[in-house]
Design an enzyme around this catalytic site. Sequence first.
Site, short mmCIF file in Angstrom:
data_model
loop_
_atom_site.label_atom_id
_atom_site.label_comp_id
_atom_site.label_asym_id
_atom_site.label_seq_id
_atom_site.Cartn_x
_atom_site.Cartn_y
_atom_site.Cartn_z
N SER A 171 40.03 41.01 38.52
CA SER A 171 39.85 42.25 39.59
C SER A 171 39.41 43.70 38.78
O SER A 171 39.66 43.73 37.63
CB SER A 171 41.17 42.57 40.30
OG SER A 171 41.79 41.19 40.91
N SER A 224 38.31 37.78 43.33
CA SER A 224 38.27 39.08 42.61
C SER A 224 38.59 40.40 43.61
O SER A 224 38.27 40.32 44.70
CB SER A 224 37.05 39.28 41.93
OG SER A 224 36.97 40.80 41.06
N ASP A 240 38.20 43.91 44.18
CA ASP A 240 37.48 44.96 43.54
C ASP A 240 37.57 46.35 44.52
O ASP A 240 36.90 46.02 45.52
CB ASP A 240 36.06 44.34 43.39
CG ASP A 240 35.86 43.37 42.58
OD1 ASP A 240 36.45 43.22 41.44
OD2 ASP A 240 35.23 42.43 42.92
#
Length: 363
Positions: free
Chosen positions: A234, A272, A274
């Site tokens: 991340s 992830s 983001d």
Amino acid sequence: MRARLRDLGLKVGYLPTGPLNAITDVAGVRVGHVTVIEDNPHVLRTGVTAIHPLNVPYWEETVFAGFHNYNGFGEVTGSHWIEETGILTSPICIGSAFSVGVLRDTLLANPQRNGIDERLHQPMAGETFDGVLNDGWHGPITRSHVEDALAAAKTGPVEEGAVGGGTGMMCHEFKGGIGTSSRVVDGPHGSFTVGALVQSNYGNRKDLIIDGVPVGRHIGYDITDSPQRRDEGSIVIVVATDAPLLPPQCRRLARRAGIGLGRVGGFGSNRSGDFIIAFSTANRLPFQDTGIVGGLKMYPNEEMNDLFRAVAEAVEEAIVNSMTAAGTMQGKDGTVVHALPLDRLVEVMALYGRGPQTEKVKV
């Protein structure tokens, strides 16, 4: 001794940086860290980073902001309120996935602890997972840590690498953490600064690109090992500018931060988180917005291209700085996350004509 990218004679992008090449080049923005490194009774490699948008307490004035979810496997509290109103009503605290709750709770209580009784804000706290190095299941971050990071926030140079919320993070299978950079845009309406700060914790080794050079392919596991072969991870990206942007324009700026992430090799993998928060300090709003606010300024949409380039370049360099500044770290169960080897980085970049040497290979 670790270094920033430009200390190595390297750079990314074309636009000039601010004097500090940091998010604090945007006047009034303050950054503070608390770093927690302990070995007993638990192995802790974690911390808190706090970003204040203005040089006044946040219960006095607020700013316009925008939020972009590049991929949503993670948590940023307060993002719904920014989506709803376009207003950032608290500092931004970032840290470990194990600690996002206490970050949020401390921000919620902070005004009351300073004599402001009415709750008028939505706390903004973001996280990335530091469980490779940090034994975070024991919940080491306390309200005192968060309050100390808020109180430590200051203008001036920003410490980078394995500090604050970035203490236990890894990026492209090297040691990562906190990184920052800035760009200055000169146009017909004046000079404006765009600054970025990242907490990097994502990426596979083979995908690492610096200034267009496939660095990760040249630094294999035989050169620098990795405890975890991964695509997941991340990143939290905070973008600040003194250009007078309204909320939709802040969202536009936040989306372009993803270009900088992509340039370094991040593509928003399935697992992830983001997340990008962008705010403008140009229009300062009263915390208690009970009256009509006048005198707002708006940057021309037709002239935002340089700001888009600025944010992409600043984010790209901030991510790289988060790695070049971070040293090798050993954490729980003896796990070691190695630093990006700077001597090898310089050698690889020189092969492609980057840095002091200019000889290029055919690619």
